[in-house]
Design a protein around this motif. Structure first.
Motif, PDB file in Angstrom:
ATOM      1  N   MET A 168       0.941  -1.119   0.021  1.00  0.00           N
ATOM      2  CA  MET A 168       0.150  -0.063   0.178  1.00  0.00           C
ATOM      3  C   MET A 168       0.847   1.441  -0.141  1.00  0.00           C
ATOM      4  N   ASN A 169       0.604   2.190  -0.944  1.00  0.00           N
ATOM      5  CA  ASN A 169       1.278   3.590  -0.956  1.00  0.00           C
ATOM      6  C   ASN A 169       0.965   4.327   0.344  1.00  0.00           C
ATOM      7  N   HIS A 170       2.090   5.045   0.765  1.00  0.00           N
ATOM      8  CA  HIS A 170       1.947   5.948   1.633  1.00  0.00           C
ATOM      9  C   HIS A 170       2.646   7.342   1.240  1.00  0.00           C
ATOM     10  N   TYR A 171       1.926   8.066   2.058  1.00  0.00           N
ATOM     11  CA  TYR A 171       2.344   9.618   1.698  1.00  0.00           C
ATOM     12  C   TYR A 171       2.832  10.346   2.590  1.00  0.00           C
ATOM     13  N   LEU A 172       3.708  11.483   2.366  1.00  0.00           N
ATOM     14  CA  LEU A 172       3.891  12.368   3.232  1.00  0.00           C
ATOM     15  C   LEU A 172       3.284  13.690   2.539  1.00  0.00           C
ATOM     16  N   TYR A 173       2.642  14.315   3.696  1.00  0.00           N
ATOM     17  CA  TYR A 173       1.681  15.352   3.229  1.00  0.00           C
ATOM     18  C   TYR A 173       2.098  16.657   4.009  1.00  0.00           C
ATOM     19  N   ILE A 174       1.885  17.667   3.362  1.00  0.00           N
ATOM     20  CA  ILE A 174       2.154  19.031   3.948  1.00  0.00           C
ATOM     21  C   ILE A 174       0.825  19.865   3.933  1.00  0.00           C
ATOM     22  N   ILE A 175       0.057  20.330   5.071  1.00  0.00           N
ATOM     23  CA  ILE A 175      -1.150  21.196   4.773  1.00  0.00           C
ATOM     24  C   ILE A 175      -0.701  22.498   5.415  1.00  0.00           C
ATOM     25  N   TYR A 176      -1.804  23.390   5.198  1.00  0.00           N
ATOM     26  CA  TYR A 176      -1.327  25.052   5.523  1.00  0.00           C
ATOM     27  C   TYR A 176      -2.567  25.595   5.936  1.00  0.00           C
ATOM     28  N   SER A 177      -2.797  26.103   6.937  1.00  0.00           N
ATOM     29  CA  SER A 177      -3.883  27.124   7.282  1.00  0.00           C
ATOM     30  C   SER A 177      -3.524  28.422   7.219  1.00  0.00           C
ATOM     31  N   GLU A 178      -4.344  29.141   6.322  1.00  0.00           N
ATOM     32  CA  GLU A 178      -4.166  30.776   6.342  1.00  0.00           C
ATOM     33  C   GLU A 178      -4.347  31.157   7.594  1.00  0.00           C
ATOM     34  N   LYS A 179      -5.606  30.790   8.170  1.00  0.00           N
ATOM     35  CA  LYS A 179      -6.029  31.741   9.483  1.00  0.00           C
ATOM     36  C   LYS A 179      -4.992  31.647  10.586  1.00  0.00           C
ATOM     37  N   ILE A 180      -4.085  30.651  10.700  1.00  0.00           N
ATOM     38  CA  ILE A 180      -3.249  30.865  11.803  1.00  0.00           C
ATOM     39  C   ILE A 180      -1.842  30.772  11.049  1.00  0.00           C
ATOM     40  N   ASP A 181      -1.691  30.860   9.780  1.00  0.00           N
ATOM     41  CA  ASP A 181      -0.407  30.970   9.046  1.00  0.00           C
ATOM     42  C   ASP A 181       0.829  29.931   9.493  1.00  0.00           C
ATOM     43  N   LYS A 182       0.021  28.845   9.521  1.00  0.00           N
ATOM     44  CA  LYS A 182       0.867  27.449  10.218  1.00  0.00           C
ATOM     45  C   LYS A 182       0.945  26.516   9.166  1.00  0.00           C
ATOM     46  N   PHE A 183       1.903  25.719   8.820  1.00  0.00           N
ATOM     47  CA  PHE A 183       1.942  24.439   8.196  1.00  0.00           C
ATOM     48  C   PHE A 183       2.128  23.113   9.219  1.00  0.00           C
ATOM     49  N   TYR A 184       1.441  22.086   8.527  1.00  0.00           N
ATOM     50  CA  TYR A 184       1.477  20.770   9.461  1.00  0.00           C
ATOM     51  C   TYR A 184       1.967  19.551   8.395  1.00  0.00           C
ATOM     52  N   VAL A 185       3.040  18.987   8.969  1.00  0.00           N
ATOM     53  CA  VAL A 185       3.467  17.744   8.205  1.00  0.00           C
ATOM     54  C   VAL A 185       3.024  16.649   8.776  1.00  0.00           C
ATOM     55  N   GLY A 186       2.564  15.466   8.026  1.00  0.00           N
ATOM     56  CA  GLY A 186       2.277  14.137   8.160  1.00  0.00           C
ATOM     57  C   GLY A 186       2.345  13.242   7.501  1.00  0.00           C
ATOM     58  N   GLU A 187       1.863  12.074   7.736  1.00  0.00           N
ATOM     59  CA  GLU A 187       1.998  10.859   6.914  1.00  0.00           C
ATOM     60  C   GLU A 187       0.816  10.063   6.866  1.00  0.00           C
ATOM     61  N   THR A 188       0.327   9.494   5.729  1.00  0.00           N
ATOM     62  CA  THR A 188      -1.017   8.735   5.828  1.00  0.00           C
ATOM     63  C   THR A 188      -0.941   7.988   4.649  1.00  0.00           C
ATOM     64  N   SER A 189      -1.990   7.081   4.628  1.00  0.00           N
ATOM     65  CA  SER A 189      -2.109   6.263   3.313  1.00  0.00           C
ATOM     66  C   SER A 189      -3.293   6.622   2.351  1.00  0.00           C
ATOM     67  N   ASP A 190      -4.242   7.897   3.021  1.00  0.00           N
ATOM     68  CA  ASP A 190      -5.243   8.184   2.380  1.00  0.00           C
ATOM     69  C   ASP A 190      -5.121   9.949   2.571  1.00  0.00           C
ATOM     70  N   VAL A 191      -4.700  10.699   1.874  1.00  0.00           N
ATOM     71  CA  VAL A 191      -4.474  11.981   1.975  1.00  0.00           C
ATOM     72  C   VAL A 191      -5.673  12.923   2.210  1.00  0.00           C
ATOM     73  N   GLU A 192      -6.711  12.595   1.372  1.00  0.00           N
ATOM     74  CA  GLU A 192      -8.138  13.262   1.474  1.00  0.00           C
ATOM     75  C   GLU A 192      -8.835  13.035   2.574  1.00  0.00           C
ATOM     76  N   GLN A 193      -8.804  11.826   3.067  1.00  0.00           N
ATOM     77  CA  GLN A 193      -9.533  11.631   4.143  1.00  0.00           C
ATOM     78  C   GLN A 193      -8.630  11.935   5.566  1.00  0.00           C
ATOM     79  N   ARG A 194      -7.447  12.250   5.402  1.00  0.00           N
ATOM     80  CA  ARG A 194      -6.676  12.551   6.456  1.00  0.00           C
ATOM     81  C   ARG A 194      -7.142  14.185   6.703  1.00  0.00           C
ATOM     82  N   ILE A 195      -6.988  14.872   5.460  1.00  0.00           N
ATOM     83  CA  ILE A 195      -7.168  16.460   5.756  1.00  0.00           C
ATOM     84  C   ILE A 195      -8.680  16.367   6.029  1.00  0.00           C
ATOM     85  N   SER A 196      -9.560  15.809   5.862  1.00  0.00           N
ATOM     86  CA  SER A 196     -11.025  15.903   6.353  1.00  0.00           C
ATOM     87  C   SER A 196     -11.070  15.837   7.818  1.00  0.00           C
TER      88      SER A 196
END
Length: 94
Positions: free
Chosen positions: A1-29
């Motif tokens: 199963m593929n795994h992903y490193l992902y980086i998300i960003y919040s404009e509201k708090i001007d911060k990045f978050y780094v994580g890993e998952t097998s389902d990026v869309e579900q994880r962002i949700s």
């Protein structure tokens, strides 16, 4: 199963978050719906995907996640978002 490193960003708090998952869309949700009450990402609900990087397995994704978090640098994360190929270079030097 593929795994992903992902980086998300919040404009509201001007911060990045780094994580890993097998389902990026579900994880962002999950981040945006605050299903994990003690999570760092509960401070905002406008997280957007800035980078998704496919890894060979979970160990590779975890290695990259830890590497990036140890850097403790917003500028470094912005550099990765703008040039994801740097992640391949990081992996090749481990």
């Amino acid at each position: 199963m593929n795994h992903y490193l992902y980086i998300i960003y919040s404009e509201k708090i001007d911060k990045f978050y780094v994580g890993e998952t097998s389902d990026v869309e579900q994880r962002i949700s999950i981040h945006n719906s605050h299903k994990i009450k003690s999570a760092y990402t509960k401070a905002a609900s406008d997280w957007v995907l800035k980078l998704s990087f496919s890894c060979a397995d979970r160990n590779e994704a975890l290695y990259l996640e830890r590497f990036i978090k140890r850097m403790k640098s917003k500028k470094f994360i912005e550099k990765l978002v703008n040039n994801p190929q740097l992640l391949n270079e990081i992996l090749s030097k481990r």
